[in-house]
Design a protein around this motif. Structure first.
Motif, short mmCIF file in Angstrom:
data_model
loop_
_atom_site.label_atom_id
_atom_site.label_comp_id
_atom_site.label_asym_id
_atom_site.label_seq_id
_atom_site.Cartn_x
_atom_site.Cartn_y
_atom_site.Cartn_z
N PRO A 369 -29.25 -55.77 -18.15
CA PRO A 369 -29.69 -55.24 -19.45
C PRO A 369 -31.21 -55.15 -19.59
O PRO A 369 -31.73 -54.18 -20.16
CB PRO A 369 -29.10 -56.25 -20.45
N VAL A 370 -31.94 -56.14 -19.10
CA VAL A 370 -33.40 -56.11 -19.21
C VAL A 370 -33.97 -54.92 -18.43
O VAL A 370 -34.82 -54.17 -18.92
CB VAL A 370 -34.01 -57.43 -18.70
N GLN A 372 -32.37 -52.25 -17.54
CA GLN A 372 -31.95 -51.00 -18.18
C GLN A 372 -32.94 -50.59 -19.26
O GLN A 372 -33.31 -49.41 -19.37
CB GLN A 372 -30.55 -51.17 -18.79
N ARG A 373 -33.39 -51.56 -20.05
CA ARG A 373 -34.37 -51.25 -21.10
C ARG A 373 -35.70 -50.83 -20.49
O ARG A 373 -36.37 -49.92 -21.01
CB ARG A 373 -34.54 -52.47 -22.02
N GLN A 374 -36.08 -51.50 -19.39
CA GLN A 374 -37.34 -51.14 -18.73
C GLN A 374 -37.28 -49.71 -18.20
O GLN A 374 -38.23 -48.93 -18.37
CB GLN A 374 -37.61 -52.11 -17.59
N LYS A 376 -35.30 -47.31 -19.20
CA LYS A 376 -35.25 -46.38 -20.33
C LYS A 376 -36.64 -46.12 -20.88
O LYS A 376 -37.02 -44.97 -21.17
CB LYS A 376 -34.34 -46.96 -21.41
N ALA A 377 -37.42 -47.19 -21.01
CA ALA A 377 -38.79 -47.04 -21.52
C ALA A 377 -39.66 -46.24 -20.55
O ALA A 377 -40.47 -45.39 -20.97
CB ALA A 377 -39.40 -48.42 -21.77
#
Length: 705
Positions: A369-370, A372-374, A376-377
């Motif tokens: 999850p971490v 994935q957010r990175q 995405k950003a």
């Protein structure tokens, strides 16, 4: 030397009396020729076999034993005391004790030979002489005992019945403070805080102990504690091993194991997902990650390595690991020749190996999850920069600057997105086949064999294909006599230091017989009848009076049963390496409760990673990652975390069923000088200084922490 369950090592010397413990045969008192022949092969046939056996006695075959030696017959059926064989292995009547020049046989082994002779010294083969572990367990009746009030569940009845037989009494129950600490350390691997301890001591309502057990079983830290032993079995590591020992991404498998324990995944599903999760209909991402169990093998990247041979070596490892973990069987001994002691042939080894020779070894993208957010950003930033380029004139400094920034962000996003983990995938070829290797040599192939299971065990269930999925379901079949026994025995080992079968990785004829055979079978059947419910079995054990006993012992009991095999007292075991560090961090108030994700790099002495074939470097983590639980520490096979190794952790180059336990000066020096423990000492000192009260109260506060 066994140690109490404490986070601090106390060095000392305790004299131990010679053990007089003999396993209880119970209802399975008949010793077979197959069992004693294994003893003869292990200890005697180096001299007593061949064309000119020592003393004219050939102990390698039934014919040789019946014939005897130069001094005549060596056995008198029904009369062990009159048998020359027994006299010689006991060193009676002034004769040298056998085996000549080696340590004498232990009491249990001698007793098995005597029992075989006493029962008639029969050499017949067949079902009647099948080794106890190859006969499916049946639920035995719960025995009557001398103290019904002490018996909280069937475990206690079986234990007390054996104590009654031995003329012993169980120890008193440990005090409440000891029990709460014991439960916390055993179930979640962390000590109770002062508040948690006081809350339990203040709970005087009926059922307080069971409520605490249920609370700890539902804690997310339960999975972290249980996973340590499984990762040893699964030979989990974050690197490939051998000389180069490059990094691999296997932490998703570690996280899957922790989650499986926390979710109380039934053990049959836990097994099938790891052996053949990729073959299940519509296999999920988690089921694919679970197949990483068989990708945990080492991988040799040294120049000049034959890739075919390297792949074959990984399959050999998978055979040995699977047999050890689920069957408690040394099947790997049959790689080069028929097993010398157990009924497994060389051909059956390769039939088992064929299950794994039908597999592809791909990788799968893994994004936590971490990450994935990175990603995405980063992708959003890419879009912004691409739009910015549209409004900038080409060949200008501004355009080039944005273009360079775009390339950098794209590269970073690509690097994160490209992280992959190792999984298994079945090929379309059926049935799986493999060539035998004569004398276990890869370059010497023999005839081709088709996948199958050993003939001494029940066949793969009807309707199942002979592939990895069929193998997985066979392992957890009700007809399989080994798996449930092996698994509950390891659970018992976790709580009492030694399994009901001491040789937890060898249930064969050379392994030790169960100390409590009826209890082992009752637990195995209960495990299967519960739907392979692991938490149910853990609760059953810790709820017993057997588990709750005080660990103190009289001199008489230590002399009678130094290893506590009769279970007349509570266990005294040192914590595993990872938990020693975890406990220090808890006392210091530093431990992070963050779970999962990539492995971390806490404080490590300089120079440990100065590797000749790899320019990889240890870079300390920052923030909370410095204080994560030990199970999340990066595990390099060629240079494991030093303080863990000093406290008997393993390299995980292969499957390990039980860590050895040693006492060395390095352990005391680690606790004194290692930076991680220095940090913990400073943290604890700070908490004591901040505590209220006089100096004596502050010292007490530190002691309780």
């Amino acid at each position: 030397m066994k140690r109490p369950k404490v986070a601090v090592l106390v060095l000392g010397l305790v004299p131990l009396a010679a053990a007089s413990f003999v396993p209880d045969d119970g209802a399975q008192s008949t010793v077979t020729y197959g069992q004693v022949s294994g003893t003869f092969h292990a200890y005697c046939t180096s001299c007593h076999s061949g064309a000119n056996p020592s003393g004219g006695l050939d102990l390698s075959s039934a014919a040789g034993i019946k014939k005897g030696g130069f001094d005549g017959a060596v056995i008198v059926p029904g009369k062990p005391e009159a048998s020359l064989l027994v006299k010689r292995i006991k060193g009676l009547e002034g004769m040298p004790q056998m085996p000549m020049g080696f340590n004498p046989l232990d009491a249990a082994t001698i007793k098995s030979i005597e029992d075989w002779i006493r029962s008639g010294a029969k050499f017949d083969a067949g079902a009647a002489t099948k080794h106890w572990a190859y006969v499916a367990p049946e639920r035995p009746p719960v025995p009557k005992t001398s103290d019904d009030a002490w018996v909280r569940n069937p475990i206690d009845a079986f234990v007390l019945a054996r104590l009654d037989k031995e003329g012993l009494k169980p120890s008193p129950q440990a005090d409440k403070a000891t029990l709460v600490r014991r439960l916390y350390l055993d179930l979640v691997g962390l000590p109770p805080t002062i508040d948690q301890m006081e809350a339990y001591l203040a709970d005087t309502k009926p059922g307080a102990y069971e409520r605490l057990v249920d609370k700890l079983l539902s804690s997310p830290h339960f999975g972290e504690r249980q996973a340590i032993g499984w990762l040893d079995l699964a030979r989990y590591a974050d690197t490939n091993g051998y000389e180069a020992d490059r990094r691999r991404t296997m932490w998703p498998y570690r996280d899957w194991v922790i989650k499986a324990f926390n979710d109380d995944m039934p053990f049959d599903e836990f097994t099938i997902d790891q052996i053949a999760g990729d073959m299940l209909p519509n296999a999920t991402r988690d089921q694919l990650i679970a197949t990483g169990f068989n990708r945990n093998t080492m991988y040799n990247e040294e120049g000049g390595v034959d890739r075919g041979e390297q792949r074959w070596l990984t399959m050999v490892d998978r055979v040995g690991t699977t047999a050890t973990v689920w069957l408690g069987t040394t099947l790997a001994c049959a790689q080069c020749h028929d097993h010398k002691y157990d009924p497994f042939t060389n051909e059956e080894f390769y039939k088992f190996l064929a299950f794994f020779d039908n597999c592809e070894e791909p990788t799968m993208s893994v994004l936590d999850p971490v990450t994935q957010r990175q990603v995405k950003a980063l992708n959003a930033r890419v879009s912004q920069l691409e739009k910015a380029l549209i409004g900038i004139k080409q060949d200008t400094p501004a355009y080039k600057a944005v273009q360079a920034a775009l390339a950098e962000v794209r590269a970073e996003a690509s690097a994160l997105s490209g992280e992959t983990t190792l999984i298994f995938k079945e090929s379309e070829t059926y049935p799986p086949k493999t060539p035998m290797r004569i004398k276990g040599t890869y370059t010497n192939p023999g005839k081709t064999v088709t996948a199958d299971t050993p003939s001494v065990l029940p066949p793969i269930p009807a309707g199942e294909k002979k592939n990895r999925l069929g193998l997985a379901r066979w392992l957890v079949s009700r007809d399989n006599p080994l798996t449930a026994r092996v698994v509950v025995n390891r659970m018992w080992q976790q709580y009492f230091g030694t399994g009901l079968v001491k040789t937890s990785g060898d249930f064969g004829t050379m392994g030790e017989r169960p100390s409590h055979p009826d209890l082992l079978d009752w637990l195995a059947v209960e495990f299967m009848d519960s739907g392979w419910d692991m938490k149910h079995m853990h609760k059953l054990i810790v709820m017993s009076s057997t588990y709750r006993q005080a660990s103190t012992a009289t001199k008489e009991l230590i002399a009678r049963d130094p290893d506590n095999r009769l279970l007349a007292r509570g266990a005294r075991e040192r914590l595993p390496a990872e938990l020693i560090r975890d406990n220090a961090l808890v006392a210091a108030g530093l431990l992070s409760d963050k779970m999962g994700g990539p492995s971390v790099f806490p404080d490590q002495p300089d120079g440990v990673w100065k590797l000749p074939y790899n320019d990889d470097h240890w870079v300390d983590s920052t923030g909370d990652d410095l204080y994560r639980r030990g199970i999340y520490t990066f595990w390099r096979r060629s240079a494991p975390y030093p303080s863990f190794i000093n406290f008997d952790a393993i390299s995980r180059e292969g499957c390990t069923v039980k860590r050895e336990e040693t006492d060395t000066p390095l352990q005391a020096l680690t606790l004194m000088n290692d930076e991680a423990f220095q940090r913990a000492a400073r943290g604890l000192a700070q908490r004591m200084m901040e505590a209220s009260g006089e100096i004596g109260q502050r010292i007490e506060n530190g002691f309780r922490r």
